[in-house]
Design an enzyme around this catalytic site. Structure first.
Site, PDB file in Angstrom:
ATOM      1  N   GLY A 366       4.283   2.694   0.068  1.00  0.00           N
ATOM      2  CA  GLY A 366       3.873   1.677   1.028  1.00  0.00           C
ATOM      3  C   GLY A 366       4.049   0.280   0.456  1.00  0.00           C
ATOM      4  N   SER A 367       3.131  -0.596   0.804  1.00  0.00           N
ATOM      5  CA  SER A 367       3.299  -2.022   0.471  1.00  0.00           C
ATOM      6  C   SER A 367       3.194  -2.321  -1.014  1.00  0.00           C
ATOM      7  CB  SER A 367       2.270  -2.853   1.241  1.00  0.00           C
ATOM      8  OG  SER A 367       2.537  -2.823   2.631  1.00  0.00           O
TER       9      SER A 367
END
Length: 651
Positions: A366-367
């Site tokens: 993810g981020s």
């Protein structure tokens, strides 16, 4: 007319030919035993010996047995009347046999005496193993995660049990070891073996109490038991040993050659009935203890990481999770997993509970992956921290719409602002400036797609495909951590590289081991590689520090007195049962460092499929704050002495 002549030869005695009697056959000369001189042999005259009728004169009667031929010389030698030759031959044969026996005796008692004596001794000797101690596994300060303690194997020799003590022995052994009396009685009365094990791994003090009763036929052997101090929280990393004392999982298995040692052996002489008689100087080989292994872990930090993870996973109903505490130079200070198990009760655990999820569970970062996109852009001089992008809340690429985590009007953001607010749209625009080949290159430099370097079993190296295999939207999705996978150690290593001024050091968990003299020997230096420049690393740390600031997504990660830099991550999770995102839930992550101006520790938190909250800043950041705060105090890392600088997020 003349009578025809009888063609058969005539008996000359019919004409009165004197009988050729051998001298000494007359009654006077032969003691009355011979025939009178001049007498006619009845056999020759045809007269029966006992009243037979006289044969007719002039007719010859054939003899009853055929005439004997000449007697061979060899047979004449063996006639009973001459035993001498037979005796001489028998004596010669006996002499030959005696010579053979004498030669064999000389061979056995003289020439081969030693080998036969050795063979005879081996029939009476038996070799038994002398157990040795397995090396300990300790933390960086020598506190044990796994150690061996001396115990006893209690057994009974039925042959040696006195009849009047039999009932006492059965009652005492069954009571002390909580065994059915029938089972103990069967072993006490057994005639199959003189070695009937009653109980294993008996504590030394318990054996001493039993030994004081002086029960004949009850004895014990020295053994060693592997024990794991309770609540260290390192079971999934350390592993365990089997009933034979050999490592089966985790570090116990990987370090088997170092920890195991070499058992010794002792010779005993077997007496009547199999009784063992110890021999003077009977030790054939001295046991060699195993070597102790020192880890880079801190036992206190490990315990706190395990407790904080388990508590948060329970609160959110997460399926699993992990926490990594790492130094910028790659040394792992803690590696906690949820779920976990008790290594002293292996039979009650499942493979899923024993798995080291920090290595075996791959997930989409993810981020948290945005730091690599920013690093590639900065290192290739595509942007600066203050480069401004126009960032709407959504963008379409190859027929697919990508959105930020929250709706917002179109904004003018710097690269600092894109990182602080974790904008997916802004990150996609930065990645398009870098290009697929450039982004792929830096993902590989930071360690994606390759083993972490720990060398532990069960590691999942994740997925990183080459750019020529990327389809239309993959550059966009990979830029913010979708479409690739890593494990927790790999992701922690990315942030350790940023904290270490751009030099990636291969993660390690082994500090060293003791040698045969008990002296500590450090492990070989891990591999190092510069991934980004020191300046790029410093700029990234400032961007990550803004994540915990006023406009950032991880304000819950702040720690009073310390400057903290970090990054949240939220990604869709593939359901392991269906292979679909639809039912997989989310993976929530947070990874950060402190103090941000001079990092000492990195903490990576991963929660798989939390049910109540799933955004990284809400679900995982509180665990980061708990563990990092505890670690900073425990390791006596002083508070930050500088103020956080202001960085421009928006135009």
């Amino acid at each position: 007319m003349s009578t025809p002549r009888d063609p058969r030869p005539r008996n000359p005695r019919r004409r009165g030919t004197p009988d050729r009697t051998v001298k000494g056959t007359s009654p006077r000369e032969n003691g009355g035993q011979g025939r009178p001189r001049g007498s006619v042999d009845p056999a020759r005259t045809g007269t029966a010996a006992k009243g037979g009728r006289p044969r007719p004169r002039g007719k010859a009667v054939p003899s009853r047995r055929p005439p004997r031929g000449p007697v061979p010389p060899l047979r004449r030698r063996f006639r009973r009347s001459d035993p001498g030759p037979r005796i001489r031959i028998a004596l010669a044969l006996m002499g030959v046999v005696l010579l053979v026996f004498a030669g064999r005796l000389v061979q056995i008692q003289g020439i081969e005496a030693a080998s036969y004596a050795s063979a005879a001794a081996e029939l009476r000797l038996s070799e038994t193993e002398i157990p040795t101690t397995r090396g300990s596994i300790t933390d960086a300060d020598g506190r044990p995660f796994a150690m061996s303690v001396e115990v006893r194997t209690v057994f009974v020799d039925p042959y040696d049990v006195k009849a009047d003590e039999r009932d006492t022995i059965v009652t005492e052994l069954s009571r002390r070891f909580d065994l059915p009396e029938e089972e103990v009685a069967r072993k006490v009365d057994s005639d199959d073996s003189r070695y009937q094990v009653i109980a294993r791994e008996v504590p030394l003090e318990e054996w001493k109490e039993l030994d004081e009763l002086d029960l004949q036929g009850v004895a014990a052997e020295t053994a060693y038991k592997r024990v794991y101090p309770e609540e260290t929280g390192a079971a999934n990393l350390v592993g365990f040993v089997g009933t034979d004392g050999h490592g089966l999982e985790g570090l116990e298995s990987v370090l088997e050659d170092t920890l195991a040692g070499d058992p010794g052996s002792r010779q005993v002489e077997l007496g009547t009935g199999g009784t063992e008689i110890p021999m003077a100087n009977g030790v054939a080989k001295e046991p060699v203890p195993g070597h102790d292994v020192r880890l880079t872990l801190d036992q206190d930090v490990q315990w706190r990481a395990q407790q904080a993870l388990a508590q948060r996973a329970g609160e959110l109903g997460a399926d699993s999770g992990s926490v990594i505490v790492m130094r910028p130079t790659g040394e792992i200070v803690a590696m906690a997993n949820y779920p976990t198990y008790d290594p002293d009760a292996i039979e009650e655990s499942t493979p899923e509970q024993r798995a080291n999820g920090a290595l075996s569970a791959a997930f989409e970062p993810g981020s948290t992956n945005k730091v690599i996109t920013a690093a590639a852009a900065l290192e290739e001089d595509v942007v600066t921290p203050d480069t401004v992008y126009t960032v709407p809340d959504s963008i379409r690429r190859h027929g697919e719409t990508f959105r930020d985590s929250h709706n917002h009007p179109t904004q003018r953001m710097t690269l600092n602002g894109i990182m602080a607010t974790s904008s997916n749209v802004g990150t996609i625009k930065v990645a398009e400036d870098v290009g697929a080949e450039g982004l792929y290159e830096y993902l590989g430099k930071f360690g994606f797609g390759e083993p972490s370097g720990l060398g532990l079993p069960g590691e999942n190296s994740g997925i990183l495909t080459a750019p020529d295999e990327w389809w239309g939207t993959q550059l966009a999705s990979i830029s913010f951590g979708h479409g690739i996978s890593v494990n927790a150690v790999q992701m922690a290593s990315v942030y350790a590289t940023v904290a270490n001024d751009g030099v990636r050091v291969e993660p390690t968990v082994i500090a060293g081991s003791t040698d045969e003299n008990g002296e500590f020997r450090p492990a070989p230096e891990p591999a190092k590689e510069r991934v980004i420049s020191e300046e790029t690393a410093r700029e990234l740390r400032l961007m990550l520090e803004a994540v915990t600031g006023e406009h950032g997504t991880a304000q819950d990660a702040r720690i009073p007195g310390y400057r903290v830099a970090g990054k949240t991550g939220t990604a869709n999770r593939v359901d392991p049962d269906t292979g679909s995102y639809d039912t997989g839930g989310y993976t929530s992550t947070f990874v950060g460092m402190a103090p941000a101006d001079d990092p000492e520790l990195i903490v990576q938190v991963v929660l798989h499929n939390p049910k109540e909250q799933y955004y990284g800043g809400e679900a995982a950041a509180p665990v980061f704050t708990d563990v990092m705060s505890f670690a900073l105090k425990t390791l006596q890392i002083p508070p930050t002495a500088t103020e956080q600088p202001n960085i421009r997020l928006f135009e």
